[in-house]
Design a protein around this motif. Structure first.
Motif, PDB file in Angstrom:
ATOM      1  N   PRO A  13       0.651  -1.143   0.111  1.00 13.98           N
ATOM      2  CA  PRO A  13      -0.150  -0.080   0.046  1.00 13.98           C
ATOM      3  C   PRO A  13       0.809   1.254  -0.180  1.00 13.98           C
ATOM      4  O   PRO A  13       1.792   1.207   0.441  1.00 13.98           O
ATOM      5  CB  PRO A  13      -0.947  -0.128   1.243  1.00 13.98           C
ATOM      6  N   ASP A  15       1.101   3.920   1.743  1.00 12.86           N
ATOM      7  CA  ASP A  15       1.407   4.343   3.184  1.00 12.86           C
ATOM      8  C   ASP A  15       1.939   3.380   3.829  1.00 12.86           C
ATOM      9  O   ASP A  15       2.126   3.517   5.109  1.00 12.86           O
ATOM     10  CB  ASP A  15       0.023   5.165   3.666  1.00 12.86           C
ATOM     11  N   PHE A  16       2.469   2.399   3.329  1.00 12.97           N
ATOM     12  CA  PHE A  16       3.129   1.439   3.780  1.00 12.97           C
ATOM     13  C   PHE A  16       4.647   1.903   4.832  1.00 12.97           C
ATOM     14  O   PHE A  16       5.332   2.652   4.349  1.00 12.97           O
ATOM     15  CB  PHE A  16       3.735   0.197   2.981  1.00 12.97           C
ATOM     16  N   PHE A 311      -3.251  -2.021  16.791  1.00 16.46           N
ATOM     17  CA  PHE A 311      -2.807  -2.651  15.894  1.00 16.46           C
ATOM     18  C   PHE A 311      -2.187  -3.715  16.359  1.00 16.46           C
ATOM     19  O   PHE A 311      -2.080  -3.940  17.500  1.00 16.46           O
ATOM     20  CB  PHE A 311      -1.933  -1.729  14.802  1.00 16.46           C
ATOM     21  N   ALA A 378      -5.072  -4.503  11.696  1.00 16.47           N
ATOM     22  CA  ALA A 378      -3.929  -3.989  11.037  1.00 16.47           C
ATOM     23  C   ALA A 378      -2.680  -4.555  11.803  1.00 16.47           C
ATOM     24  O   ALA A 378      -2.448  -4.539  12.917  1.00 16.47           O
ATOM     25  CB  ALA A 378      -3.994  -2.502  11.071  1.00 16.47           C
ATOM     26  N   TYR A 380       1.596  -4.437  11.909  1.00 15.82           N
ATOM     27  CA  TYR A 380       3.002  -4.081  11.840  1.00 15.82           C
ATOM     28  C   TYR A 380       3.983  -5.195  12.003  1.00 15.82           C
ATOM     29  O   TYR A 380       3.920  -5.722  13.202  1.00 15.82           O
ATOM     30  CB  TYR A 380       3.248  -2.757  12.574  1.00 15.82           C
ATOM     31  N   ILE A 414      -0.260  -9.980   1.490  1.00 14.85           N
ATOM     32  CA  ILE A 414      -1.024  -8.903   1.227  1.00 14.85           C
ATOM     33  C   ILE A 414      -1.789  -8.863   0.121  1.00 14.85           C
ATOM     34  O   ILE A 414      -3.312  -8.983   0.300  1.00 14.85           O
ATOM     35  CB  ILE A 414      -0.088  -7.407   0.989  1.00 14.85           C
ATOM     36  N   ASN A 420      -4.186  -7.484   6.209  1.00 16.04           N
ATOM     37  CA  ASN A 420      -3.718  -6.138   6.270  1.00 16.04           C
ATOM     38  C   ASN A 420      -2.395  -5.690   7.137  1.00 16.04           C
ATOM     39  O   ASN A 420      -2.408  -5.015   8.263  1.00 16.04           O
ATOM     40  CB  ASN A 420      -4.788  -5.356   7.276  1.00 16.04           C
ATOM     41  N   ARG A 422       0.657  -3.383   7.714  1.00 17.26           N
ATOM     42  CA  ARG A 422       0.747  -1.963   7.514  1.00 17.26           C
ATOM     43  C   ARG A 422       2.180  -1.497   7.467  1.00 17.26           C
ATOM     44  O   ARG A 422       2.587  -0.283   7.038  1.00 17.26           O
ATOM     45  CB  ARG A 422       0.174  -1.275   8.651  1.00 17.26           C
ATOM     46  N   GLY A 423       3.162  -2.303   7.754  1.00 22.79           N
ATOM     47  CA  GLY A 423       4.473  -1.846   7.694  1.00 22.79           C
ATOM     48  C   GLY A 423       5.730  -3.052   8.079  1.00 22.79           C
ATOM     49  O   GLY A 423       5.033  -4.155   8.434  1.00 22.79           O
TER      50      GLY A 423
END
Ligand code: GBH
Length: 481
Positions: A13, A15-16, A311, A378, A380, A414, A420, A422-423
């Motif tokens: 994504p 905004d990863f 998260f 979400a 990380y 992903i 989901n 995110r990082g």
């Protein structure tokens, strides 16, 4: 050997979070500088025979004085995020807010401000294993009062730094803290109290975390708009013999005793996993403990852990094959309660340290498992890495390949599994003090020359590899113009 380059940056994504992680005791040094109080790791390392060749974190990478050098490393990698931890006893020398050390506040203010000035988002862990010694003197994580003391520390940090820090991790790897600190004694405070303290420590960590999350939620979230979680580490596990029902059950227990121990109370049922409660009860009976002893219960009179994470923060390193061990004689220990033996598949390569079998596909499977069992949070990936031991290899091709492979697994999680994510934070930015292995094990994207007074940082080939992936991602998402 040519690298198999397979990370498709367009799968992440826009905004990863592309990060790297460190922890205070492992990099800062300055162990007694400018009014810092001692932590349990200072005490542990200063007593002989605990750590490889009696190495200590007294100086480590000297990041307390060389932060500018670390910042250069972060810039060279092109990171969007940096995960660091605060030294609790640097900020609050006796662990309590009775006295605040202004020089520590100034240090972390500078780190945070420099990161933000460089468009790097800080993710801050409030405590990564280095409990203030003054609190250990009052029982450490075994003491029920620790939850309140931690909450005060957390609130102090939210108040002081929360205008700029938007991603918080309360505590790092509660299972490691409990098992290595109070069961095997391999980590500070070095206690060997198998089968008992481990659950009390885990419980008080959950209580402390829940309080801090609730404090943030009620007093800071509205104004500061950040997110708070707790970093949980887990192996991925599969049955040694998939056709053997006992091994299949043991594998579930292994996941429950490691990940579920903390994930179920926070993301699942709000309580410890049923398998865990059942096994500990059965063992209590065999070993002459009373019903309900050893594994504490969550009280109705205080904040509950359920829902106390914004998260999922996952540290993943390795995988295991699991074999049932319930037919062995009962033994008072965490492993005895677990009734499962964890084995490294001989086909898996092992990097550096003996525990680190390299299984990138285990991360994808674990991510999917968390999606399915923890309510699709979400996620990380707050730590993941590959170590080297022995003569330094700057051309670390195996680690380059590892980052390609593991990031490809993340992209599949992903795109194909709909997780989901995110990082991703590489462990670690720098070679550093690797706990009981001292400086003999190197996880860095940057080499640190511990024999030179300047502690010079030099990028490994794998650092260039990671930087190139991030660069391709930034170009694809037009982040640099
Ligand atoms: C992380 O834990 C830590 O958060 C980080 O500080 C550390 O530098 C990094 O790992 C690399 O080690 O000695 O056989 O009992 C990862 C989980 C738990 C993996 C302890 C190694 C020791 C196995 N670690 N475990 S053993």
């Amino acid at each position: 050997m040519a690298l198999n380059k397979n990370v498709s940056v367009e799968d992440f994504p826009s905004d990863f979070a592309w990060g790297a992680a460190t922890a205070a005791y492992q990099i800062e040094g300055g162990w007694d500088m400018d009014g810092k109080g001692p932590s349990i790791w200072d005490t542990f390392c200063h007593s002989k025979g605990r750590v490889f060749e009696d190495h200590t974190g007294d100086v480590a990478c000297n990041s307390y004085q060389l932060w500018d050098e670390d910042l250069k490393c972060i810039q060279q990698l092109g990171l969007t995020h940096y995960r660091l931890s605060f030294s609790w006893s640097r900020l609050l020398p006796d662990g309590t807010t009775r006295f605040v050390n202004p020089q520590a506040v100034a240090y972390y203010n500078k780190v945070i401000d420099d990161l933000i000035a460089n468009a790097v988002m800080p993710m801050v862990t409030l405590n990564h294993f280095d409990l203030p010694q003054a609190l250990q003197d009052h029982g450490g994580w075994k003491s029920p009062e620790i939850a309140d003391v931690f909450d005060s520390y957390a609130q102090f940090c939210f108040k002081t730094f929360g205008d700029r820090v938007k991603l918080w991790i309360t505590l790092n790897e509660p299972s490691v803290c409990a098992k290595l600190g109070y069961e095997s004694g391999l980590f500070a405070p070095g206690l060997k109290e198998p089968g008992t303290s481990v659950y009390l420590v885990g419980h008080n960590i959950l209580r402390a975390h829940a309080r801090a999350w609730h404090s943030y939620n009620s007093h800071f979230r509205c104004l500061q708009g950040g997110k708070v979680s707790i970093a949980l580490n887990s192996d991925w596990a599969e049955p040694l013999d998939p056709c053997c029902p006992e091994d299949v059950a043991a594998t579930q227990r292994y996941m429950d005793f490691n990940l579920g121990w903390f994930a179920c109370p926070v993301f699942g049922t709000g309580d410890y996993p049923e398998t865990m409660k059942a096994r500990i009860e059965a063992q209590n009976l065999e070993l002459g403990f009373a019903e309900g002893e050893r594994l504490p219960k969550f009280s109705d009179d205080e904040p509950k852990p359920l829902g106390t994470a914004d998260f999922f923060a996952l540290n993943y390193y390795t995988s295991r094959k699991v074999k049932d061990a319930t037919s062995r004689p009962s033994e008072l220990s965490f492993t005895g309660d677990q009734g499962a033996e964890a084995i490294i598949d001989p086909s898996w390569p092992v990097c550096g340290v003996s525990w680190l079998a390299v299984v990138p596909e285990g991360l994808r499977k674990l991510l999917k498992y968390i999606k399915e069992t923890c309510n699709n949070p979400a996620i990380y990936i707050t730590e993941n890495g590959f170590s080297q031991i022995g003569p330094v290899e700057f051309e670390d091709v195996d680690r380059c390949q590892f980052y390609q492979d593991v990031l490809q697994q993340v992209s599949k999680a992903i795109t194909a599994d709909g997780v989901n994510v995110r990082g991703y934070f590489s462990w670690s930015l720098l070679d550093n003090f690797e706990w009981s292995d001292g400086f003999s094990v190197r996880f860095g994207l940057f080499h640190v020359d511990f024999s030179s007074a300047e502690l010079r940082r030099t990028m490994y080939c794998s650092g260039r590899e990671y930087a190139a992936i991030i660069k391709r991602y930034r170009t694809y998402n037009k982040l640099d113009n």
